[in-house]
Write an enzyme that holds these catalytic residues in place. Structure first.
Site, mmCIF file in Angstrom:
data_model
loop_
_atom_site.group_PDB
_atom_site.id
_atom_site.type_symbol
_atom_site.label_atom_id
_atom_site.label_comp_id
_atom_site.label_asym_id
_atom_site.label_seq_id
_atom_site.Cartn_x
_atom_site.Cartn_y
_atom_site.Cartn_z
ATOM 1 N N ALA A 28 0.825 -1.212 0.000
ATOM 2 C CA ALA A 28 0.000 0.000 0.000
ATOM 3 C C ALA A 28 0.857 1.260 0.000
ATOM 4 C CB ALA A 28 -0.913 -0.003 1.223
ATOM 5 N N ARG A 77 -3.376 9.564 -9.526
ATOM 6 C CA ARG A 77 -4.552 9.801 -10.370
ATOM 7 C C ARG A 77 -5.842 10.028 -9.576
ATOM 8 N NH1 ARG A 77 -4.849 5.024 -14.228
ATOM 9 N NH2 ARG A 77 -3.218 4.115 -12.935
ATOM 10 N N ASP A 122 -5.036 -1.568 -2.660
ATOM 11 C CA ASP A 122 -6.024 -0.786 -3.414
ATOM 12 C C ASP A 122 -7.027 -1.672 -4.150
ATOM 13 O OD1 ASP A 122 -4.335 -1.787 -5.324
ATOM 14 O OD2 ASP A 122 -3.717 0.145 -6.146
ATOM 15 N N GLU A 167 5.933 -8.054 -17.668
ATOM 16 C CA GLU A 167 5.221 -6.779 -17.538
ATOM 17 C C GLU A 167 4.930 -6.206 -18.926
ATOM 18 O OE1 GLU A 167 3.947 -5.461 -14.603
ATOM 19 O OE2 GLU A 167 4.492 -7.510 -14.122
ATOM 20 N N TYR A 216 -40.482 20.702 18.173
ATOM 21 C CA TYR A 216 -39.135 20.338 18.617
ATOM 22 C C TYR A 216 -39.232 19.820 20.044
ATOM 23 C CZ TYR A 216 -34.484 20.466 20.494
ATOM 24 O OH TYR A 216 -33.313 20.092 21.102
ATOM 25 N N TYR A 246 -32.690 25.045 26.122
ATOM 26 C CA TYR A 246 -31.357 25.641 26.112
ATOM 27 C C TYR A 246 -31.463 27.118 26.419
ATOM 28 C CZ TYR A 246 -26.709 26.665 24.064
ATOM 29 O OH TYR A 246 -25.416 27.065 23.850
ATOM 30 N N SER A 269 -51.620 23.144 20.970
ATOM 31 C CA SER A 269 -50.728 23.619 19.905
ATOM 32 C C SER A 269 -50.008 24.906 20.300
ATOM 33 C CB SER A 269 -51.548 23.891 18.640
ATOM 34 O OG SER A 269 -52.112 22.685 18.196
ATOM 35 N N ALA A 326 -53.663 25.710 24.313
ATOM 36 C CA ALA A 326 -52.894 26.128 23.139
ATOM 37 C C ALA A 326 -52.313 27.514 23.362
ATOM 38 C CB ALA A 326 -53.794 26.121 21.916
ATOM 39 N N ARG A 339 -51.675 32.733 28.783
ATOM 40 C CA ARG A 339 -51.816 33.504 27.555
ATOM 41 C C ARG A 339 -51.954 34.961 27.930
ATOM 42 N NH1 ARG A 339 -56.905 30.156 25.215
ATOM 43 N NH2 ARG A 339 -55.811 28.349 24.349
HETATM 44 C C1 UD1 Z 1 1.452 -4.832 -10.881
HETATM 45 C C2 UD1 Z 1 2.101 -6.100 -11.399
HETATM 46 C C3 UD1 Z 1 1.386 -6.555 -12.665
HETATM 47 C C4 UD1 Z 1 -0.091 -6.743 -12.388
HETATM 48 C C5 UD1 Z 1 -0.685 -5.466 -11.794
HETATM 49 C C6 UD1 Z 1 -2.113 -5.696 -11.350
HETATM 50 C C7 UD1 Z 1 4.454 -5.963 -10.804
HETATM 51 C C8 UD1 Z 1 5.816 -5.638 -11.263
HETATM 52 N N1 UD1 Z 1 3.482 -5.818 -11.711
HETATM 53 O O1 UD1 Z 1 1.565 -3.821 -11.868
HETATM 54 O O2 UD1 Z 1 1.943 -7.785 -13.110
HETATM 55 O O3 UD1 Z 1 -0.756 -7.095 -13.601
HETATM 56 O O4 UD1 Z 1 0.054 -5.072 -10.624
HETATM 57 O O5 UD1 Z 1 -2.679 -4.462 -10.988
HETATM 58 O O6 UD1 Z 1 4.271 -6.373 -9.685
HETATM 59 N N2 UD1 Z 1 3.369 -0.777 -4.621
HETATM 60 C C9 UD1 Z 1 4.151 -0.518 -3.522
HETATM 61 N N3 UD1 Z 1 5.425 -0.123 -3.712
HETATM 62 C C10 UD1 Z 1 5.978 0.013 -4.929
HETATM 63 C C11 UD1 Z 1 5.173 -0.251 -6.049
HETATM 64 C C12 UD1 Z 1 3.875 -0.664 -5.877
HETATM 65 O O7 UD1 Z 1 3.694 -0.628 -2.382
HETATM 66 O O8 UD1 Z 1 7.149 0.364 -4.998
HETATM 67 C C13 UD1 Z 1 1.980 -1.229 -4.417
HETATM 68 C C14 UD1 Z 1 0.962 -0.225 -4.923
HETATM 69 O O9 UD1 Z 1 0.564 0.651 -3.886
HETATM 70 C C15 UD1 Z 1 -0.183 -1.134 -5.339
HETATM 71 C C16 UD1 Z 1 0.505 -2.421 -5.739
HETATM 72 O O10 UD1 Z 1 1.789 -2.389 -5.151
HETATM 73 O O11 UD1 Z 1 -1.058 -1.413 -4.281
HETATM 74 C C17 UD1 Z 1 0.618 -2.591 -7.241
HETATM 75 O O12 UD1 Z 1 1.311 -1.479 -7.735
HETATM 76 P P1 UD1 Z 1 1.030 -0.900 -9.176
HETATM 77 O O13 UD1 Z 1 1.968 0.199 -9.451
HETATM 78 O O14 UD1 Z 1 -0.426 -0.656 -9.349
HETATM 79 O O15 UD1 Z 1 1.404 -2.198 -10.031
HETATM 80 P P2 UD1 Z 1 1.816 -2.257 -11.534
HETATM 81 O O16 UD1 Z 1 3.253 -2.005 -11.648
HETATM 82 O O17 UD1 Z 1 0.875 -1.490 -12.327
#
Ligand code: UD1
Ligand code: CA
Length: 456
Positions: A10, A16, A103, A152, A364, A385, A403, A421, A438
């Site tokens: 993560a 993006r 993600d 890749e 209220y 209050y 009322s 009322a 009243r």
């Molecule tokens: C990677 C895979 C690819 C696969 C794709 C699926 C590799 C080299 N490639 O591609 O084969 O089809 O996922 O979505 O593994 N992350 C880190 N540190 C880093 C890079 C990435 O924690 O240095 C984490 C990202 O936060 C993400 C996950 O690894 O959760 C995948 O990273 P992302 O850059 O989306 O993968 P891709 O290179 O696109």
């Protein structure tokens, strides 16, 4: 099952998303994306859960302070292989590791269990067939369909790019192998990154079997990279919840117009009309009917209760067969006993209303205890209050409030009392009597004329 370590990647920045919030903290069904992944991981009972984080560091850690997680920082994102390398010091040599992506919120724990059963002596990869595989790592199969490598997209030949079977990024393997392969990774590739996917070729060299388990459920392996992805996965998540409810026998007037941002449990013969939002923990008893456009948060609504349109309910308990709304607002701390009626433009806050009482129009009632079979007339206000402190109003059983009455708290209206009322009540009203307050007399002024517009 063997001893299990789970590593969740993560550290990615999530550029993006165009947001200051770290990507994995954006929510699906009001729950952070990463929380979905963590919940999936917890179902697998791992000995250790390791999260590799980077961008947004402390914010991400704080959001999960209550979880039993080993946090590993990846200061620079040098690739997925490099990310897993950061976790190596925490891996148990006698365990297997499952790699999850932070993600991918709809990740399916059952698919992970299957993957792990394969991975006790193999490298097991979760793959899927994608109509447009652009950008993904391709699963390269050799003789007898054996997986020989993941290539890749940017490194792939034209021929390899025609392969539709792609890597989801989710994989599992024994740790002895993983740690060895990770130490052998290089970054000699099109992106200058340490690819985790290169461990496949290393496994083949070491004569360790590689299996790719193909999933049919693309959403369960779809990662979120943009707000468009987030919106799309939200709809998928919601439609899955709606389908579960339908399977349980809940009637949904339109399964596409329901949002559950938390947990909704329903008894039998519950009906939910369109555009309702349920947040937190909501329980609906048997035969409860929720009309259109209601927002209901942390509520228990007992059997037979009916909620009319445009009602807003927050942190409230509603008794059996009660009638609420339309346009009612029930605020935190409110408890309604059975057979209560709360009507339009009525706001209740921290009010306890006993059996059979009615507050039907434009009122209220806050910080109040209302007894049984009380009738509160239109336009009644509890003045709770004074600008600095809050005070309680107590209305005993069978009282009748006319009322347009103001009840200036602290004040008690006795059992069976009637308030005329238009009264402003500042002192306790005795039981069974009529209390009125009243202007002394009703005057009519003979010859009085309405003002007329001055001509300029
Ligand atoms: C990677 C895979 C690819 C696969 C794709 C699926 C590799 C080299 N490639 O591609 O084969 O089809 O996922 O979505 O593994 N992350 C880190 N540190 C880093 C890079 C990435 O924690 O240095 C984490 C990202 O936060 C993400 C996950 O690894 O959760 C995948 O990273 P992302 O850059 O989306 O993968 P891709 O290179 O696109
Ligand atoms: Ca990706």
């Amino acid at each position: 099952m063997n001893k299990l370590n789970i590593v969740i990647l993560a550290a990615g920045k999530g550029t993006r998303m165009h947001s200051n919030l770290p990507k994995v903290l954006h929510v699906i069904g009001a729950k952070p994306i990463l929380a979905h992944v963590i919940d999936c991981a917890k179902k697998l009972n791992p000995q250790k859960m390791i999260v590799v984080y980077g961008f947004g560091g402390e914010t991400v850690k704080q959001a999960f302070a209550h979880e039993d997680i080993i946090w590993v920082h990846q200061a620079v994102q040098l690739g997925t292989g490099h990310a897993v390398q950061q976790a190596v010091p925490h891996l148990d040599s006698d365990a297997q590791t499952l790699i999850l992506l932070g993600d991918v919120p709809l990740v399916d724990s059952e698919a992970c269990v299957q993957l792990l059963t394969q991975a006790h002596d193999k490298l097991a990869i979760l793959s899927f067939n994608k109509a447009d595989p652009t950008g993904y790592g391709r699963i390269v199969r050799g003789a007898a369909d054996n997986v020989s490598a993941i290539v890749e997209h940017k490194d792939a030949t034209e021929a390899q790019r025609t392969i539709n079977e792609v890597n989801t990024g989710i994989m599992a393997m024994p740790n002895q192998h993983l740690t060895k392969w990770l130490s052998q990774l290089t970054n000699k590739n099109a992106q200058g990154e340490y690819y985790l996917t290169d461990i496949v070729a290393l496994a083949v060299t070491d004569n360790v079997n590689v299996v790719a388990q193909i999933t049919q459920d693309e959403w369960s392996v779809t990662g979120i990279n943009s707000k468009a992805d987030l919106a799309q996965i939200e709809r998928v998540h919601q439609s899955r919840i709606a389908n579960q409810l339908l399977q349980q026998g809940v009637t949904l007037k339109d399964s596409a117009r329901l949002d559950v941002r938390g947990e909704l449990s329903c008894g039998q013969d519950v009906e939910i009309d369109i555009n309702c939002v349920f947040e937190g923990h909501v329980t609906l008893g048997d035969n409860v009917k929720i009309a259109a456009n209601c927002v209901i948060k942390n509520a228990m609504i007992a059997a037979g209760a009916q909620i009319a349109p445009f009602t807003h309910i927050d942190d409230t308990k509603i008794g059996e067969n009660s009638r609420i709304g339309p346009y009612a607002r029930l605020r935190p701390g409110t408890t309604l006993a059975a057979d209560t009626h709360i009507g339009n433009f009525v706001e209740l806050k921290n009010a306890q209303v006993d059996i059979g009482s009615k507050i039907n129009h434009l009122s209220y009632v806050g910080d109040s205890t209302v007894g049984k079979h009380v009738n509160i007339g239109a336009g009644t206000i509890t003045c709770n209050y004074d600008g600095a402190n809050k005070f309680r109003t107590v209305i005993e059983d069978h009282a009748f409030i006319g009322s347009d009455t103001q009840l200036v708290a602290p004040v008690t209206i006795g059992r069976g009392a009637t308030i005329a009322a238009g009264s402003t009540i500042t002192r306790n009203a005795p039981a069974d009597q009529l209390t009125l307050c009243r202007a002394k007399e009703q005057k009519s002024i003979v010859g009085w004329k309405r003002p007329v517009k001055v001509k300029k």
